[in-house]
Enzyme design. Structure first.
Site, mmCIF file in Angstrom:
data_model
loop_
_atom_site.group_PDB
_atom_site.id
_atom_site.type_symbol
_atom_site.label_atom_id
_atom_site.label_comp_id
_atom_site.label_asym_id
_atom_site.label_seq_id
_atom_site.Cartn_x
_atom_site.Cartn_y
_atom_site.Cartn_z
ATOM 1 N N LYS A 1 -132.073 21.673 109.476
ATOM 2 C CA LYS A 1 -133.204 21.990 108.602
ATOM 3 C C LYS A 1 -134.417 22.489 109.393
ATOM 4 O O LYS A 1 -135.497 22.652 108.833
ATOM 5 C CB LYS A 1 -133.595 20.751 107.794
ATOM 6 C CG LYS A 1 -132.490 20.206 106.903
ATOM 7 C CD LYS A 1 -132.983 18.977 106.180
ATOM 8 C CE LYS A 1 -131.885 18.314 105.382
ATOM 9 N NZ LYS A 1 -132.364 17.119 104.671
ATOM 10 N N PRO B 1 -135.666 21.187 101.338
ATOM 11 C CA PRO B 1 -134.678 22.256 101.446
ATOM 12 C C PRO B 1 -133.453 21.840 102.262
ATOM 13 O O PRO B 1 -133.545 21.074 103.219
ATOM 14 C CB PRO B 1 -135.458 23.368 102.150
ATOM 15 C CG PRO B 1 -136.880 23.114 101.782
ATOM 16 C CD PRO B 1 -137.008 21.623 101.736
ATOM 17 N N GLU B 2 -132.307 22.359 101.853
ATOM 18 C CA GLU B 2 -131.054 22.075 102.540
ATOM 19 C C GLU B 2 -130.856 23.082 103.679
ATOM 20 O O GLU B 2 -131.570 24.084 103.795
ATOM 21 C CB GLU B 2 -129.894 22.179 101.557
ATOM 22 C CG GLU B 2 -130.168 21.559 100.198
ATOM 23 C CD GLU B 2 -129.750 20.110 100.086
ATOM 24 O OE1 GLU B 2 -128.743 19.716 100.680
ATOM 25 O OE2 GLU B 2 -130.432 19.357 99.373
ATOM 26 N N ASN C 1 -130.534 16.299 99.895
ATOM 27 C CA ASN C 1 -130.226 15.429 98.755
ATOM 28 C C ASN C 1 -129.270 16.067 97.752
ATOM 29 O O ASN C 1 -128.445 15.379 97.147
ATOM 30 C CB ASN C 1 -131.524 15.020 98.044
ATOM 31 C CG ASN C 1 -131.295 13.857 97.106
ATOM 32 O OD1 ASN C 1 -130.493 12.966 97.379
ATOM 33 N ND2 ASN C 1 -131.979 13.861 95.970
#
Length: 276
Positions: free
Chosen positions: A51, A2-3, A173
């Site tokens: 994060k 997760p971002e 990513n």
């Protein structure tokens, strides 16, 4: 993984559901904290740091048997999530994947498949997360500091430098692929070759801010029915030039790029360990 915008939203949902409420029971399903009992503690904040997610719980003043404030530190890693339920409601994920269960009078908060779960004192939490660079969605955001950290390793691949949370916190990513495309740079090219690194840093901030309250992330700004420029679009046409998007592996994660807009370097740049 997760971002930062995903973690920000989860922290806000937990804040809306738990802030000011007293925990009636707790169940930490990790060996190091299996005997911890947070019942009687009040949830006083829920914040994201890059994060990482931090739930602060404080004891009732004068309550016998209770100690100091504690922070529940979690990191979602690849598959983790926090979910909220009404008391007695059936969980949407398997019970054996639950790592922590927090009960209040009307809500159950469950952390599933969390990659990191710790109980820390406020001081220990600050030390644990002291490596993080400026948080793209936090009150400590400092674009100049983030730029300085990226420039400290000019030979490093920009795709790795962006993922390293020591430089700026919150990029995963998806965003690293999208930012490299928007800057017309291949992720394996060195930081020193980014034509306008300050603009890339500013764009990172604007993208995460724009998406932090969206249920469905969109990096194209409504310029297309598609949600991303290159991410997860292998073999589809580039929205700029029409060349087919290429997928490759880099640092054990997929990268997506346009071979015409983002030409490959002669050889990949220096790597180095990424810290999440």
């Amino acid at each position: 993984m997760p971002e930062g915008d995903t973690v920000w939203r989860q922290a806000k949902r937990l804040e809306n559901a738990l802030l000011g409420k007293v925990l009636t029971a707790s169940d930490l399903r990790v060996p190091a904290f299996a005997t911890a009992d947070l019942s009687g503690y009040t949830v006083t904040s829920s914040i994201a740091r890059g994060k990482h997610l931090l739930l602060r719980c404080e004891p009732r003043p004068g309550e016998p048997g209770q100690g100091e404030p504690v922070l529940i530190h979690s990191h979602l890693k690849m598959e983790g999530s926090w979910q909220l339920y009404r008391a007695g409601e059936r969980w949407r994920r398997p019970a054996h994947t639950a790592r922590i269960v927090l009960h209040t009078a009307d809500t159950v908060a469950v952390g599933f498949s969390l990659g990191i779960l710790q109980l820390l004192s406020p001081e220990a939490a600050e030390q644990e997360l002291s490596f993080l660079g400026p948080d793209l969605l936090g009150p400590d955001w400092d674009a100049a500091e983030a730029l300085s950290r990226l420039l400290s390793e000019p030979q490093r691949a920009i795709g790795l430098a962006l993922l390293d949370q020591r430089n700026l916190a919150g990029i995963g990513n998806i965003y690293r692929n999208e930012l490299c495309f928007l800057s017309r740079i291949h992720p394996t090219r060195p930081v020193r070759e980014v034509a306008d690194l300050a603009r890339m840093v500013d764009q990172a901030k604007r993208l995460l801010e724009a998406n932090k309250q969206r249920a469905q992330r969109n990096t194209t700004g409504g310029q297309s029915r598609l949600q991303s420029w290159v991410y997860a679009r292998a073999h589809e046409p580039c929205l700029r030039c029409g060349a087919l998007i290429v997928k490759a592996d880099f640092d054990s994660r997929p990268i997506y790029s346009c071979p015409r807009c983002q030409p490959l370097p002669a050889q990949p740049s220096a790597t180095g360990k990424i810290r999440e």
